[in-house]
Each structure stands twice: as structure tokens, then as C-alpha cells.
Design an enzyme around this catalytic site. Sequence first.
Site, PDB file in Angstrom:
ATOM      1  N   THR A 184       0.861  -1.188   0.000  1.00  0.00           N
ATOM      2  CA  THR A 184       0.000   0.000   0.000  1.00  0.00           C
ATOM      3  C   THR A 184       0.897   1.237   0.000  1.00  0.00           C
ATOM      4  OG1 THR A 184       0.016   0.051   2.395  1.00  0.00           O
ATOM      5  CG2 THR A 184      -1.792  -1.144   1.350  1.00  0.00           C
ATOM      6  N   GLU A 329      -5.539  -3.468  -1.687  1.00  0.00           N
ATOM      7  CA  GLU A 329      -5.972  -4.672  -0.981  1.00  0.00           C
ATOM      8  C   GLU A 329      -7.033  -5.447  -1.759  1.00  0.00           C
ATOM      9  OE1 GLU A 329      -5.570  -1.670   0.247  1.00  0.00           O
ATOM     10  OE2 GLU A 329      -4.825  -1.692   2.312  1.00  0.00           O
ATOM     11  N   LYS A 441     -14.064  17.583  10.708  1.00  0.00           N
ATOM     12  CA  LYS A 441     -15.143  17.846  11.669  1.00  0.00           C
ATOM     13  C   LYS A 441     -15.052  19.305  12.082  1.00  0.00           C
ATOM     14  CE  LYS A 441     -17.699  15.338  15.042  1.00  0.00           C
ATOM     15  NZ  LYS A 441     -17.733  14.270  16.010  1.00  0.00           N
ATOM     16  N   TRP A 446     -19.654  16.902  10.220  1.00  0.00           N
ATOM     17  CA  TRP A 446     -18.695  16.339   9.274  1.00  0.00           C
ATOM     18  C   TRP A 446     -18.805  17.013   7.906  1.00  0.00           C
ATOM     19  CZ3 TRP A 446     -14.917  13.624  11.124  1.00  0.00           C
ATOM     20  CH2 TRP A 446     -15.106  12.833  12.261  1.00  0.00           C
TER      21      TRP A 446
HETATM   22  P1  AMP Z   1      -4.652   2.587  -3.294  1.00  0.00           P
HETATM   23  O1  AMP Z   1      -4.582   1.357  -2.498  1.00  0.00           O
HETATM   24  O2  AMP Z   1      -3.397   3.394  -3.275  1.00  0.00           O
HETATM   25  O3  AMP Z   1      -5.102   2.322  -4.688  1.00  0.00           O
HETATM   26  O4  AMP Z   1      -5.736   3.528  -2.610  1.00  0.00           O
HETATM   27  C1  AMP Z   1      -7.052   3.091  -2.402  1.00  0.00           C
HETATM   28  C2  AMP Z   1      -7.903   4.249  -1.947  1.00  0.00           C
HETATM   29  O5  AMP Z   1      -7.958   5.251  -2.983  1.00  0.00           O
HETATM   30  C3  AMP Z   1      -9.351   3.892  -1.708  1.00  0.00           C
HETATM   31  O6  AMP Z   1      -9.545   3.317  -0.449  1.00  0.00           O
HETATM   32  C4  AMP Z   1     -10.027   5.241  -1.867  1.00  0.00           C
HETATM   33  O7  AMP Z   1      -9.914   6.013  -0.692  1.00  0.00           O
HETATM   34  C5  AMP Z   1      -9.213   5.894  -2.944  1.00  0.00           C
HETATM   35  N1  AMP Z   1      -9.882   5.737  -4.245  1.00  0.00           N
HETATM   36  C6  AMP Z   1      -9.613   4.864  -5.217  1.00  0.00           C
HETATM   37  N2  AMP Z   1     -10.430   5.049  -6.270  1.00  0.00           N
HETATM   38  C7  AMP Z   1     -11.261   6.061  -5.946  1.00  0.00           C
HETATM   39  C8  AMP Z   1     -12.349   6.716  -6.598  1.00  0.00           C
HETATM   40  N3  AMP Z   1     -12.737   6.396  -7.805  1.00  0.00           N
HETATM   41  N4  AMP Z   1     -12.979   7.699  -5.917  1.00  0.00           N
HETATM   42  C9  AMP Z   1     -12.597   8.059  -4.690  1.00  0.00           C
HETATM   43  N5  AMP Z   1     -11.584   7.494  -4.021  1.00  0.00           N
HETATM   44  C10 AMP Z   1     -10.919   6.501  -4.641  1.00  0.00           C
END
Ligand code: AMP
Length: 544
Positions: A184, A329, A441, A446
Site C-alpha cells: 500500500t 488490498e 469535523k 462532518w
Molecule cells: P490505493 O490502495 O493506493 O489504490 O488507494 C485506495 C484508496 O484510494 C481507496 O480506499 C479510496 O480512498 C481511494 N480511491 C480509489 N479510487 C477512488 C475513486 N474512484 N474515488 C474516490 N476514491 C478513490
Amino acid sequence: MQGLMMDYSLTIEKILFRARDNFPYQEIISRMADESIHRYKFINFYERTVKLMNVLRTLGVKKNERVGTFAWNSYRHLELYFAIPCIGSVLHTLNIRLFPEQLKFIVNHAEDQFIFVDASLTKLLTPLQDEFKTVKKFIVMEDGAPVDPGLKNTVMYEELLSKAEFKEDFPLLDENQAAALCYTSGTTGDPKGALYSHRSTYLHSLGICLADTLALSVNDIILPVVPMFHVNCWGIPYACCLTGSKPVFPGAHLIGKPLAELIQNEKVTLAAGVPSIWNPLYQFLKKNHYDVSSLRGLVVGGSAAPRAMIENFDKDFGVKIIHAWGMTEMSPLGTVCNLIPEIKSQDNSVKYKYMAKQGLGVPMVEMKIVDDEGKTLPKDGVSNGELLVRGPWIIKEYYKTDSEDAKSAFTLDGWFKTGDIASIDKMGYLEITDRKKDLIKTRGEWLSSVEMENFLMSHESIMEATVVGRQDDVRGEAVVVFLVPKEGHTENFNKHTLIHFLSEKFVKWQIPKESDIHVVTAIPKTSVGKFDKKVLRAQLKGDS
Ligand code: AMP
């Protein structure tokens, strides 16, 4: 009574065989570091991949061992995507944009034995090589750039391949055998590893090709701008081999002109990347004439696709944005936003509103939202809660860590807690409100930072905007805006009119003070192109 069907394991070499047997003459295109274009066919790719499997064996790579890659999107990286898991080892794609400390942590945590590195990137590894505890050799991929002379223990990719035997020796693998490892981006604490299996990769590849997801087919020419070091390029390389879609790898050239050239010259039908790639492409296309009419869609994920971006691409270039949501994940695909007939038949304002949502769950991904006590909330499009998911390509635990943080990401009854706050409406459309930790907040209420960002980015003079909270004695948290004006718009920009603009949508207590609006030339981004709110919060606290 059990069904009487074959026990057919879903392993990655079967995807490779499909490419060899069904699409041998389909092309694979790569733009190299020196901007030259490399072309070859799936059959050449297959033969080289078989040889590469034998190179790995000769190097001494053993089953289960992790092999790192440190490379841009190109055909050699594709060969590694298959050769490494096909001998039973684990492909570990390293993010080339990580800070040295994180890179060191990841290589040592994964215990990578070898690293395949693009010649143009060797200089980034030289200062770290002595701190990689397990790496035995660097295999350098000749991309037209010079190799950094300081990197020791190197051997050249093409030299090894030229000596390798073409002997098709595919070991029988269990479908649950580990295939690939991605970490991650680690916005809190150390990065954590998601260890995908052959089976999860196979099923995910099928999942992203379905007609109501990304609909990949042999008719597609696909430009994955999302890096091969970010969640396995969203699974696109495997899906291309499964379907015969023609991949066009952009290499290191990820800005407006080279991307527009590739789309026009190669007649790309589908491209995929984060919003921070498409925004500059849009600005570039507005000023320079390129034919992008071959595009049937731009897949946008990784961060929310702002509604303004969706409308602009559609109205100005007839290009459809396909909004998708996922996570490292989750391999990563969770949802895709295609419109069902009831919505498609409505006017543009309803359609755009829906296209800005993250969409419907991909088959095999189950979703629900829960409150702070874990109670399931209704799918009414209004209730907001933490999004929980489960499915065959979602991790059941993190790789080699038992930190509390890692363990607390799972419920006792087998759901993964995404950390995203979302609503789901009665038709099943998911809408991400924010990351749990990014909600602000203020005066006890929120505020979704994403909602304000999207609204700001619909302003005609704003190119990018991000919103974070700052500690405030009176309000709890105060709203702080960072924005980058569009080129040529800096002059006609004033904070007073911006506050007026925000008051069209937000109530008084949500609107930032003039002193909390920062007009900047660039917003810091994470290694995968998202707004780096951690850095901004630290700046506000005076930590950096
Ligand atoms: P990553 O593991 O780096 O791909 O990050 C995943 C996170 O990116 C998710 O839990 C979301 O918070 C954010 N994310 C991914 N795609 C989107 C989307 N289309 N809209 C909003 N947030 C997104």
C-alpha cells in the site's frame, strides 16, 4: 452431493497460453526511455517469456522467492509479470516514486532476491544498494538510457535472454500459490503488503473484462497510464493477454503531448489512469488539436473523478469517463460506474451526477456500509458509513505483519474494512464521501473534503484543488483549501469571489476564511499521483 466438475486450477500460465494460442499476431507496443517505439507480437512475447523463466531458474530464483521490478510500463515488464509467477515465484513491483526510506523498508520486508531495473532508473537504486539486505543481483533492462556506473552486481537482461533456452517447462502450480506482492502507499505507518494468488489474479482479470465493467476485448487498444508498479497496473496486463486487447505501454512519458500522440497514432480505444493524469491531458487537448475520436473511454480511478472533468471530456471531446474505485488490498477493482438504462435515458445533469459516483460493485465483490458499532446501514443513498467488502480478490490478511493496525482492518466475520466512508443508493451505486481520516469535523459537523474539492474543480479558473482540516480552538477543525489556478487564470483570481462561489453550495461554517485559502503553483502528490494530504497537514502544523 458434490458437483461433478473438473478441478481446474486458475493459474497465470493459462492466461499466457491464451495469448499464445488465440492472439499470436496481436501487437504489443511500448514507448521507450529514448522515445523510440518498440513493437512486437504476442507470439514473440510468449517465446521471450518462456526464455525469461529459464533465465530466472539459471539465476537461482526459487519457488516462493520474491523478485522485485523497478520499471516503467513496457514489454519487458510485461514479460516479468508472467515469467516470475509462472515459475512459482512472486512478482514484487516496486514503486519507483517512493521515498528511499520506504523503498528500503519494502525491499527488506519482502526479502527480494533480485531486482529487475530499467537502465534509466538505475541511478535511483545506486545509493540504496548496500542497504538492501537480501538482493543478490540487479538485472538491467536496456531502455535506451545509460546505466548508472555506481550500481554494482549488475547483469544485462538482453544478454541473459540471448543465452537462454526456449524450453517450455511450466511447473504444476496450486491456484492458491502466491503470484504477486504489492505494498500500500502507506499514508499512515509503514506500507503493508497485499499478496495476490494465481487464483485471485485470474478471477480479477475476468472481472475487469466483463461487459458491464471495463468490457475489454480483442477490439481494444488499451493505454495503461496507471503504472505497472501501482496495484499491478489495475490488472490490465493480465486482462490484455486473456482477451487479446492490444496494450500500448507509455513508458516514462506521462504528460499531455506524448499521451495525445499515442492516442492519436495508435488509435487507442481505452486508457486508464488517475485524475491527476487526465486533468493536464484535457488542458493540453484544449489548446492543441489531436484526434482522440478512437477513444471509447478513459478509466479514472485512484481518487474521485471530479464531475467537472467528466462533463468537460464529454462535451469538448465526446470522451466518456468510466469512473472506477478500488484499492491495493482489492487487486484493485471494486466498482465501475456504467449507467443502467433507467439512468441513461435521463437528461445530462442526472447522467453526470451518476457518472461522478463510483458505480456498481463488480461481480464477486460484495459491499456494505456500517455505522461505528458495525451495524449495517440502509442502501438509501443518504446513510453514510464505513465501506466493508469481501470477495475472492480481496486480502484476508496483510503480508507478514501482525501490527494492531493491520489486524484491525478485518471484522471477525470476514469482511475487509476499507477505511472509506460511503453511501450506497437503492439501485446499488456506491458513492465515496471521503477517506475516514480525511473527513473534516468543523463545529461538530462532518464535511466531506472530496465534495468540496470536486466543487472547487468545477470553477472555470481552477485546475486542481484539495481540502484538509487544520486544528482550530473554536471550530475543532477549520477548513483549509489549496488550489492551483489554470494557466493564464492567476490574475483574475481572487479569494473573495472564491468564497462567494463556495457559498453557492456550502453553509457558512464550512467555508474557509481568506487566510485559509492557499493559491499555490503545485499540490504535493503521493507516489501514485493522489493529493498528499499528509504533507499538507504537516505543513500546516509547521512540521516541514
Ligand atoms: P490505493 O490502495 O493506493 O489504490 O488507494 C485506495 C484508496 O484510494 C481507496 O480506499 C479510496 O480512498 C481511494 N480511491 C480509489 N479510487 C477512488 C475513486 N474512484 N474515488 C474516490 N476514491 C478513490
